[in-house]
Design an enzyme around this catalytic site. Structure first.
Site, PDB file in Angstrom:
ATOM      1  N   HIS A  16     -26.336 -95.488  -9.208  1.00  0.00           N
ATOM      2  CA  HIS A  16     -27.090 -96.464 -10.005  1.00  0.00           C
ATOM      3  C   HIS A  16     -27.051 -96.010 -11.462  1.00  0.00           C
ATOM      4  O   HIS A  16     -27.178 -94.821 -11.750  1.00  0.00           O
ATOM      5  CB  HIS A  16     -28.547 -96.534  -9.520  1.00  0.00           C
ATOM      6  CG  HIS A  16     -29.255 -97.769  -9.983  1.00  0.00           C
ATOM      7  ND1 HIS A  16     -29.680 -97.926 -11.271  1.00  0.00           N
ATOM      8  CD2 HIS A  16     -29.584 -98.901  -9.331  1.00  0.00           C
ATOM      9  CE1 HIS A  16     -30.247 -99.109 -11.388  1.00  0.00           C
ATOM     10  NE2 HIS A  16     -30.197 -99.726 -10.232  1.00  0.00           N
ATOM     11  N   ASP A  29     -29.850-100.934  -2.303  1.00  0.00           N
ATOM     12  CA  ASP A  29     -29.084-101.739  -1.354  1.00  0.00           C
ATOM     13  C   ASP A  29     -28.718-100.988  -0.084  1.00  0.00           C
ATOM     14  O   ASP A  29     -28.252-101.600   0.877  1.00  0.00           O
ATOM     15  CB  ASP A  29     -27.795-102.246  -2.022  1.00  0.00           C
ATOM     16  CG  ASP A  29     -28.103-103.293  -3.068  1.00  0.00           C
ATOM     17  OD1 ASP A  29     -28.904-104.185  -2.757  1.00  0.00           O
ATOM     18  OD2 ASP A  29     -27.572-103.201  -4.177  1.00  0.00           O
TER      19      ASP A  29
HETATM   20  N1  COA Z   1     -19.315 -93.883  -4.642  1.00  0.00           N
HETATM   21  C1  COA Z   1     -18.494 -92.903  -5.086  1.00  0.00           C
HETATM   22  N2  COA Z   1     -18.467 -92.507  -6.368  1.00  0.00           N
HETATM   23  C2  COA Z   1     -19.297 -93.110  -7.223  1.00  0.00           C
HETATM   24  C3  COA Z   1     -20.170 -94.124  -6.826  1.00  0.00           C
HETATM   25  C4  COA Z   1     -20.150 -94.501  -5.479  1.00  0.00           C
HETATM   26  N3  COA Z   1     -20.953 -95.475  -5.027  1.00  0.00           N
HETATM   27  N4  COA Z   1     -20.873 -94.561  -7.882  1.00  0.00           N
HETATM   28  C5  COA Z   1     -20.445 -93.842  -8.922  1.00  0.00           C
HETATM   29  N5  COA Z   1     -19.488 -92.955  -8.531  1.00  0.00           N
HETATM   30  C6  COA Z   1     -18.795 -91.990  -9.353  1.00  0.00           C
HETATM   31  C7  COA Z   1     -17.640 -92.658 -10.108  1.00  0.00           C
HETATM   32  O1  COA Z   1     -16.464 -92.634  -9.375  1.00  0.00           O
HETATM   33  C8  COA Z   1     -17.603 -91.837 -11.350  1.00  0.00           C
HETATM   34  O2  COA Z   1     -16.969 -90.615 -11.069  1.00  0.00           O
HETATM   35  P1  COA Z   1     -16.119 -89.811 -12.204  1.00  0.00           P
HETATM   36  O3  COA Z   1     -17.076 -89.497 -13.310  1.00  0.00           O
HETATM   37  O4  COA Z   1     -15.604 -88.635 -11.476  1.00  0.00           O
HETATM   38  O5  COA Z   1     -15.057 -90.765 -12.656  1.00  0.00           O
HETATM   39  C9  COA Z   1     -19.061 -91.521 -11.639  1.00  0.00           C
HETATM   40  O6  COA Z   1     -19.702 -91.552 -10.363  1.00  0.00           O
HETATM   41  C10 COA Z   1     -19.708 -92.523 -12.557  1.00  0.00           C
HETATM   42  O7  COA Z   1     -19.443 -93.835 -12.068  1.00  0.00           O
HETATM   43  P2  COA Z   1     -19.725 -95.142 -12.914  1.00  0.00           P
HETATM   44  O8  COA Z   1     -19.081 -96.290 -12.202  1.00  0.00           O
HETATM   45  O9  COA Z   1     -19.367 -94.905 -14.353  1.00  0.00           O
HETATM   46  O10 COA Z   1     -21.301 -95.231 -12.820  1.00  0.00           O
HETATM   47  P3  COA Z   1     -22.139 -96.465 -13.264  1.00  0.00           P
HETATM   48  O11 COA Z   1     -23.463 -95.918 -13.609  1.00  0.00           O
HETATM   49  O12 COA Z   1     -21.452 -97.274 -14.270  1.00  0.00           O
HETATM   50  O13 COA Z   1     -22.156 -97.337 -11.912  1.00  0.00           O
HETATM   51  C11 COA Z   1     -22.816 -98.556 -10.030  1.00  0.00           C
HETATM   52  C12 COA Z   1     -23.276 -97.717 -11.235  1.00  0.00           C
HETATM   53  C13 COA Z   1     -24.036 -99.012  -9.269  1.00  0.00           C
HETATM   54  C14 COA Z   1     -22.038 -99.806 -10.545  1.00  0.00           C
HETATM   55  C15 COA Z   1     -21.891 -97.709  -9.136  1.00  0.00           C
HETATM   56  O14 COA Z   1     -22.593 -96.563  -8.717  1.00  0.00           O
HETATM   57  C16 COA Z   1     -21.353 -98.487  -7.934  1.00  0.00           C
HETATM   58  O15 COA Z   1     -20.392 -99.241  -8.071  1.00  0.00           O
HETATM   59  N6  COA Z   1     -21.979 -98.303  -6.733  1.00  0.00           N
HETATM   60  C17 COA Z   1     -21.521 -98.974  -5.529  1.00  0.00           C
HETATM   61  C18 COA Z   1     -21.995-100.443  -5.506  1.00  0.00           C
HETATM   62  C19 COA Z   1     -23.479-100.572  -5.315  1.00  0.00           C
HETATM   63  O16 COA Z   1     -24.060 -99.957  -4.425  1.00  0.00           O
HETATM   64  N7  COA Z   1     -24.100-101.410  -6.154  1.00  0.00           N
HETATM   65  C20 COA Z   1     -25.513-101.686  -6.086  1.00  0.00           C
HETATM   66  C21 COA Z   1     -26.238-101.123  -7.271  1.00  0.00           C
HETATM   67  S1  COA Z   1     -27.969-101.300  -7.106  1.00  0.00           S
END
Ligand code: COA
Length: 396
Positions: free
Chosen positions: A273, A327
């Site tokens: 998140h 979620d």
């Molecule tokens: N599974 C595996 N790795 C994850 C991850 C996940 N669910 N969420 C983040 N990471 C990792 C990324 O690969 C990245 O790794 P790196 O630094 O080695 O490249 C790092 O954590 C940062 O990811 P990032 O996408 O920049 O974080 P964010 O804060 O922008 O993303 C979300 C937040 C919620 C979009 C992201 O965690 C995600 O897509 N989660 C899965 C979908 C989900 O559950 N969404 C509901 C949100 S309430």
């Protein structure tokens, strides 16, 4: 790109700095919701979410979010009564919904029907406190009715009328399932609504505030927010969690699944998140709600898979600050409540309308229309040429 080094683009000519997604850029001031993503704490109007979920009803929480204070017993009775009186939707709205394609997504049906309320209640008097109160009551009352109505309509049935003797959440489950729900199921669902009611300036709430800032009506505000929530990057991840747990199949395969996902840089659904570096406090409560339901109505083996995944993720994703989000367990709760998967996001909308309306009111209280700037990346000035002289360019 990792969390710590998110993009920042500086425009050479103007010196303006652009952060994609406005990450970390305050776009408003708000007194509605506070998130401490390091401690895993969430509060509405200064009250801990744990206390609200344990002791309040969704309508009580809605009142708090929208009017800023917890209601007195009389205020709550009046609010509950008003909401109960406005649950029905016009037969014209129901007839309109009968014309929607039955295989259309329920979020699209909800967006259209929410917007249509603006036609039925067209007086726009957003500086009149009575108009604001009435609009709040109508939206809180009618959104669940419209979600349930579309569910029955798409199955070829007539919608069920709300039942005045049932409280807000029990009535929704009744309209959806055509059965009077068990009191535990109603209470669990009500607590789910509290947990999803507000979460600061997420995409749909930002959308609501931008729309509100034009001084349009609250039905358009909610319809624009519903449209934003419908996208898979916002609402809907809990559906993906269930699909992922289906794919994993059994608890003993969870660690291998995780390793394979990480090796191929696939995101694990329901984890991570932007705001939290610890387990989402809503996930903590949802997990206990799921366990309460399983203890009463029978175990769900999918929960064992989820638990095994969470344990395996602790050592693999935990060091990066990635833990279960809201979620991860909510889909398991909704599944036990017999809510169809493609209604998970509309159910999210039923809850979040409280937050959107709180932000609508707050925006009107100190309004300035949103009109950000941009950094132009197009062509410099070019010479116009007559139609007959033009040749195709390389890009067309
Ligand atoms: N599974 C595996 N790795 C994850 C991850 C996940 N669910 N969420 C983040 N990471 C990792 C990324 O690969 C990245 O790794 P790196 O630094 O080695 O490249 C790092 O954590 C940062 O990811 P990032 O996408 O920049 O974080 P964010 O804060 O922008 O993303 C979300 C937040 C919620 C979009 C992201 O965690 C995600 O897509 N989660 C899965 C979908 C989900 O559950 N969404 C509901 C949100 S309430």
């Amino acid at each position: 790109m990792s969390r710590s080094e998110s993009a920042e683009i500086r425009h050479a000519r103007t010196g303006l700095v652009f952060r994609p997604g406005l990450e970390g850029v305050p776009a408003t001031q708000s007194s509605i919701c506070d998130i401490d993503g390091h401690e895993g704490k969430l509060s509405y109007r200064g009250y801990a979410l744990d206390d609200l979920a344990a002791h309040c009803s969704f309508l009580e929480t809605t009142y708090l979010l929208i009017w800023g204070e917890l209601p007195t017993p009389q205020q709550l009775r009046d609010f509950e009564h008003e909401v109960q009186m406005h649950r029905r939707v016009s037969f014209r709205v129901r007839d309109m919904m009968k014309c929607f394609p039955s295989d259309g997504h329920p979020m699209d049906a909800l967006q259209s029907s929410a917007a249509s309320l603006g036609l039925f209640y067209s007086r726009r008097a957003i500086d009149d406190p009575q108009y604001i109160y009435d609009a709040v009551v109508r939206l809180i009352a009618k959104i669940p009715t419209m979600v349930a109505a579309f569910q029955l309509i798409r199955k070829g049935q007539d919608p069920i009328q709300p039942r005045d003797d049932l409280a807000y959440s029990a009535n929704f489950l009744y309209m959806l399932t055509e059965r009077e729900p068990d009191p535990l199921a109603s209470r669990v669902f009500d607590r789910c609504l509290i947990l999803h009611a507000e979460h600061s300036l997420n995409a749909s709430t930002f959308s609501a505030r931008v729309t509100a800032s034009t001084l349009t009506d609250p039905y358009a505000v909610v319809a624009s927010a519903v449209g934003t929530l419908a996208g898979p990057l916002h609402g809907g991840a809990n559906e993906d969690v269930l699909a992922m747990l289906d794919e994993i199949g059994t608890a003993d395969r969870a660690a291998d699944y995780l390793d394979a996902a990480m090796a191929s840089k696939r995101k694990v659904m329901g984890f991570g998140h932007r705001e939290y570096r610890v387990k989402d406090p809503r996930a903590v409560i949802l997990q206990t709600l799921a366990e309460e339901l399983f203890a009463r109505f029978g175990h769900d083996e999918m929960y064992d898979v989820a638990r095994a995944l969470e344990v395996a993720a602790e050592s693999r994703l935990g060091p990066k600050g990635i833990y279960p989000n809201v979620d991860f367990y909510s889909g398991l709760v909704y599944r036990k409540l017999a809510i169809p998967r493609d209604l998970f996001t509309p159910v999210f909308a039923i809850a979040r309308v409280a937050g959107w309306l709180a932000h609508w009111r707050e925006q009107l209280g100190a309004n300035r229309i949103f009109r950000p700037s941009q950094i132009y990346t197009g062509s410099s000035m070019r010479q116009w040429s007559p139609l007959e002289d033009r040749l195709p360019s390389a890009s067309t």
